[in-house]
Design an enzyme around this catalytic site. Structure first.
Site, PDB file in Angstrom:
ATOM      1  N   GLU A 115     -84.909   0.747   3.783  1.00 28.40           N
ATOM      2  CA  GLU A 115     -84.810   1.329   2.099  1.00 28.40           C
ATOM      3  C   GLU A 115     -85.512   2.511   2.068  1.00 28.40           C
ATOM      4  OE1 GLU A 115     -87.232  -2.627   1.002  1.00 28.40           O
ATOM      5  OE2 GLU A 115     -87.583  -1.276  -1.076  1.00 28.40           O
ATOM      6  N   ASP A 158     -85.802   4.533  -1.242  1.00 29.59           N
ATOM      7  CA  ASP A 158     -87.069   3.771  -3.197  1.00 29.59           C
ATOM      8  C   ASP A 158     -86.907   4.814  -4.372  1.00 29.59           C
ATOM      9  OD1 ASP A 158     -87.227   1.059  -2.640  1.00 29.59           O
ATOM     10  OD2 ASP A 158     -88.321   1.538  -1.396  1.00 29.59           O
ATOM     11  N   GLU A 181     -89.249   4.094  -8.066  1.00 28.96           N
ATOM     12  CA  GLU A 181     -89.470   3.152  -8.248  1.00 28.96           C
ATOM     13  C   GLU A 181     -90.501   3.623 -10.056  1.00 28.96           C
ATOM     14  OE1 GLU A 181     -90.502  -0.637  -4.757  1.00 28.96           O
ATOM     15  OE2 GLU A 181     -91.777   1.708  -5.350  1.00 28.96           O
ATOM     16  N   THR A 184     -91.262   7.198  -5.391  1.00 27.25           N
ATOM     17  CA  THR A 184     -90.667   7.207  -4.009  1.00 27.25           C
ATOM     18  C   THR A 184     -90.906   6.889  -2.462  1.00 27.25           C
ATOM     19  OG1 THR A 184     -90.975   9.637  -3.370  1.00 27.25           O
ATOM     20  CG2 THR A 184     -89.579   8.774  -4.878  1.00 27.25           C
ATOM     21  N   ARG A 214     -94.463   4.996   2.804  1.00 29.97           N
ATOM     22  CA  ARG A 214     -94.439   6.395   2.713  1.00 29.97           C
ATOM     23  C   ARG A 214     -93.787   6.867   0.838  1.00 29.97           C
ATOM     24  NH1 ARG A 214     -90.940   5.613   7.298  1.00 29.97           N
ATOM     25  NH2 ARG A 214     -91.730   6.235   9.096  1.00 29.97           N
ATOM     26  N   GLU A 215     -95.269   6.251   0.729  1.00 29.07           N
ATOM     27  CA  GLU A 215     -95.073   6.221  -1.017  1.00 29.07           C
ATOM     28  C   GLU A 215     -95.592   7.868  -1.016  1.00 29.07           C
ATOM     29  OE1 GLU A 215     -97.025   3.692   0.746  1.00 29.07           O
ATOM     30  OE2 GLU A 215     -96.495   2.234  -0.113  1.00 29.07           O
TER      31      GLU A 215
END
Ligand SMILES: *[C@@H]1O[C@H](CO)[C@@H](O)[C@H](O)[C@H]1NC(C)=O
Ligand SMILES: *[C@@H]1O[C@H](CO)[C@@H](O)[C@H](O)[C@H]1NC(C)=O
Ligand SMILES: *[C@@H]1O[C@H](CO)[C@@H](O)[C@H](O)[C@H]1NC(C)=O
Length: 294
Positions: free
Chosen positions: A109, A111, A113, A127, A137-138
Site C-alpha cells: 500500500e 498512502d 492522507e 504518507t 513508515r509514516e
C-alpha cells in the site's frame, strides 16, 4: 441512411479522421479522462456529486457515512495522479485519502492522507508505505500553499527502482528498491487506486485527541483529472510485463531523481517535513533498515 447515400467513400472517411485528429488532438482528448473511464463509486453513492460532465467529483462525509471511489483496474506499475481540494474550515478528524492498495491478505500500500485540522492549525499531509503487509513508515509534511482553496496534484511514481511521492511536481518522498528494501520488502503486488473521505476522528488529528465537530458536517472534498498512466494487471497474478521499459515511467530517467529534483526534494524536506518514522526513537530504538539507505 446508408453511407452510399451520404456520399461517403472509405477515402473520405480517412480524411475526416485525419482532420479530426489534427483539430481535436486525440492524445489530448484521451488524457482528459472523465471519472467513468477509469473509476467507479465504491462507497457512499448518495454522498457523491459529479460536476463538469464527470470531470469533477465531490465526496462528502457526515456522521453516518463517508464516501469513496476506486479504479476499475489493478496496476502493476505506473504514474498515478489526482487533483485534490480538501475540505475547508474545521476538518479535525476528517481524513482525505488518495492511495494505492493491493487489498487482499499480506498487502502492499502507498498512502497520501490529509489528517484534518482545526482552523488556524497546521494542515498535515501524511504518507506511508506498506510492503509485504508491514507499514509503520509514516512521514508527515506541512504544505507551502492552502490545499483547501485550490486544486493541487498529488502523485505516485511506482516502478521497479523507486517509488516517488510528489506534490505537484515536487518530490516529497522516495522509497527505493535497494538491497535492504529488497529483503524486507518492496511493493510489487498489483494495486488499485483508491480515493476516500472518511471519519478518522479516533486517530488522525493530533493522534485522535482533537475530535471532529459534527456541527460542521457535511465535509466535502473535490477531485479532478481521472487520467491513469498505469500497466493493468490481474490483482492476483502480477504482470511481469509491467516492468518493461516500453512504459515511460519504467525508463531509465525515472530510476532516480535527477539533480534538479533532488535539490527541490532536499529543500522541501528540510523546510516542511515535520515527522519522520526514521528518526522517531520512541517507536524505533534502532531505525528500520531502509532508513539507513536513504
Ligand atoms: C497533443 O496533446 C498532447 C498532450 O497534451 C501534446 O503533448 C501534443 O504535443 C499535442 N499534439 C499536437 C499536434 O498538438
Ligand atoms: C476536458 O473535457 C471537458 C469536457 O469535454 C472540457 O470542457 C474541458 O475543457 C477539457 N479540458 C481540457 C484541459 O482539455
Ligand atoms: C463546533 O462548530 C460550531 C459551528 O461552527 C461552533 O459554533 C462550535 O463552537 C464548535 N464547537 C467546538 C467545540 O469547537
Amino acid at each position: 441512411m446508408s453511407t452510399h447515400q451520404m456520399g461517403f467513400r472509405p477515402r473520405s472517411l480517412m480524411m475526416v479522421l485525419i482532420l479530426f485528429e489534427v483539430f481535436f488532438n486525440i492524445s489530448a482528448i484521451s488524457k482528459n479522462a472523465s471519472f467513468d473511464q477509469n473509476y467507479q463509486v465504491t462507497w457512499g453513492r448518495d454522498r457523491i456529486l459529479f460536476f463538469k460532465h464527470g470531470r469533477e467529483v465531490q465526496l462528502s462525509l457526515d456522521q453516518s457515512s463517508g464516501s469513496g471511489f476506486a479504479s476499475n483496474a489493478y496496476y502493476g506499475s505506473g504514474f498515478f495522479q489526482m487533483k485534490i481540494k480538501i475540505p475547508d474550515r474545521d476538518s479535525a478528524g476528517v481524513v482525505t485519502a488518495f492511495y494505492l492498495n493491493s487489498n487482499v491478505g499480506v498487502h502492499d500500500e502507498l498512502d497520501f492522507e490529509f489528517l484534518g485540522n482545526r482552523p488556524g492549525k497546521d494542515i498535515v499531509l501524511q504518507t506511508n508505505v506498506f510492503a509485504n503487509g508491514l507499514g509503520g513508515r509514516e512521514q508527515r509534511t506541512l504544505l507551502w500553499f492552502d490545499p483547501t482553496s485550490d486544486f493541487h496534484y498529488y502523485k505516485f511514481l511506482w516502478n521497479q527502482h523507486q517509488i516517488v511521492f510528489y506534490i505537484d511536481d515536487i518530490p516529497i518522498r522516495v522509497y527505493k528498491n535497494e538491497k535492504v528494501t529488497g529483503v524486507i520488502g518492496y511493493p510489487h503486488r498489483a494495486m488499485q487506486v483508491i480515493v476516500s473521505l472518511w471519519d478518522g476522528s479516533n486517530w488522525a488529528t493530533d493522534g485522535g485527541k482533537t475530535k471532529t465537530n459534527w456541527s460542521n458536517a457535511p465535509f466535502q472534498a473535490h477531485f479532478q483529472d481521472f487520467h491513469i498512466d498505469g500497466c493493468p494487471s490481474n490483482p492476483n497474478i502480477p504482470n511481469k510485463d509491467c516492468y518493461s521499459t516500453k512504459y515511460w515511467w519504467n525508463k531509465k530517467n525515472y530510476w532516480q531523481l535527477n539533480r534538479h529534483q533532488k535539490k527541490s526534494y532536499d529543500n522541501v524536506r528540510k523546510k516542511y517535513m515535520n515527522y519522520d518514522y526514521c528518526t522517531d526513537k520512541n517507536r524505533y530504538h534502532i531505525p528500520p533498515p531502509e532508513c539507513l539507505e536513504e
